[in-house]
Design a protein around this motif. Structure first.
Motif: not given
Ligand SMILES: NC(=O)c1ccc[n+]([C@@H]2O[C@H](COP(=O)([O-])OP(=O)(O)OC[C@H]3O[C@@H](n4cnc5c(N)ncnc54)[C@H](O)[C@@H]3O)[C@@H](O)[C@H]2O)c1
Length: 272
Positions: A21, A115, A157
């Motif tokens: 994000g 979420v 994803s």
């Molecule tokens: N990291 C990966 O490998 C990957 C791969 C595919 C998809 N994604 C998707 O990308 C997005 C970001 O993932 P990331 O790896 O940066 O995760 P991360 O855990 O580092 O960040 C997620 C963010 O979402 C916030 N969050 C969680 N619940 C919340 C709520 N109820 N209200 C508001 N904010 C909330 C958290 O505080 C955090 O800042 C996610 O949707 C994840 O599913 C990640």
């Protein structure tokens, strides 16, 4: 090129306090957009000021739980008052819990869907309503006469295309598939207001979310590295061009963009 610029536009990014994000916020700020972050977590000290200074844009973060309709609607109203409009919405707030399907708990089922799916739905709905209000102030122009002005981007994803053998995340994958299920019907419903709707499906990316899963499965990174054609996982910055493309490409709507270093193009099996 003007077509790649978001100068003067406002981007609302959920989950933008860290990880992917925050990388999306950087990409959109670099293109000139004002940035609004909605997150239950607090951004790293100085990170927002850094963005504002480096790209000469306005940056603001709100503590918002995306699962609360009240909080989401209130904050979008406030953004509209402060920033004038919402032009781009990226829904990156997400959670994942690794649990076998046979013993998946009610807690996991409800929090993951709340979420990942409901939160994305509520924020996109509030932002789309704001985009429609802006379209009305422009005199409700026909999209056949102008370039679409609003862009909603859901974060799905690669696992919805090809789940990895080393994780048991049926609940997460189903929630991310539900998000992809929104893309085509919303693209169809919202085109009349000049709003485009797409999703981005990243492959494994080195963020706190992955580090958290690694604590349960220490060999996870080794497996993820093997699954990509480049022998490694992505860094968050490598997803930046993809979000910029979806935010600016006026003729792209109703699509899922897979950006995974080739994970989904060949068959692979784990070592264990
Ligand atoms: N990291 C990966 O490998 C990957 C791969 C595919 C998809 N994604 C998707 O990308 C997005 C970001 O993932 P990331 O790896 O940066 O995760 P991360 O855990 O580092 O960040 C997620 C963010 O979402 C916030 N969050 C969680 N619940 C919340 C709520 N109820 N209200 C508001 N904010 C909330 C958290 O505080 C955090 O800042 C996610 O949707 C994840 O599913 C990640």
């Amino acid at each position: 090129m003007d077509q790649l610029s978001l100068k003067g536009k406002t981007a609302v990014i959920t989950g933008g306090a860290r990880g992917l994000g925050f990388a999306f916020a950087e990409a959109l700020a670099e293109a000139g957009a004002h940035i609004v972050i909605l997150d239950i977590g607090t951004p790293k000290e100085g990170s927002l000021e850094g963005l504002a200074e480096q790209y000469a844009v306005k940056v603001k973060a709100f503590l918002v739980d995306v699962t609360s309709r009240q909080q989401v609607n209130d904050v979008v109203e406030e953004i509209e008052r402060d920033f004038g409009s919402v032009d781009v919405n990226v829904n990156a707030a997400g959670v994942v819990t690794d649990e076998p399907f046979l013993t998946t708990s009610d807690k996991n089922l409800s929090s993951t869907f709340n979420v990942n799916f409901t939160g994305s739905f509520l924020v996109a709905q509030a932002c789309a309503n704001s985009m429609v209000r802006k379209w009305q102030t422009l005199g409700s122009p026909s999209p056949s006469t102008i370039s679409p002005t609003g862009s909603i981007i859901f974060i799905s994803s690669v696992s919805t295309h090809m789940p990895t053998i080393v994780q048991q995340t049926s609940c997460y994958i189903a929630s991310k598939s539900a998000i992809r299920g929104l893309v085509k019907p919303l693209a169809m419903e919202l085109a009349q207001y000049g709003i485009r709707v797409n999703s981005l499906s990243p492959g494994s990316t080195r963020t706190d979310m992955m580090r958290q899963v690694e604590q349960t499965f220490p060999d996870l990174l080794k497996q993820f590295n093997q699954e990509s054609l480049f022998g490694r996982v992505a860094e968050p910055r490598e997803l930046k061009p993809a979000v910029l493309f979806l935010a600016t490409s006026a003729w792209t709507t109703g699509q899922d963009l897979v950006v995974d270093g080739g994970v989904s193009v060949f068959k692979h099996r784990g070592n264990y």
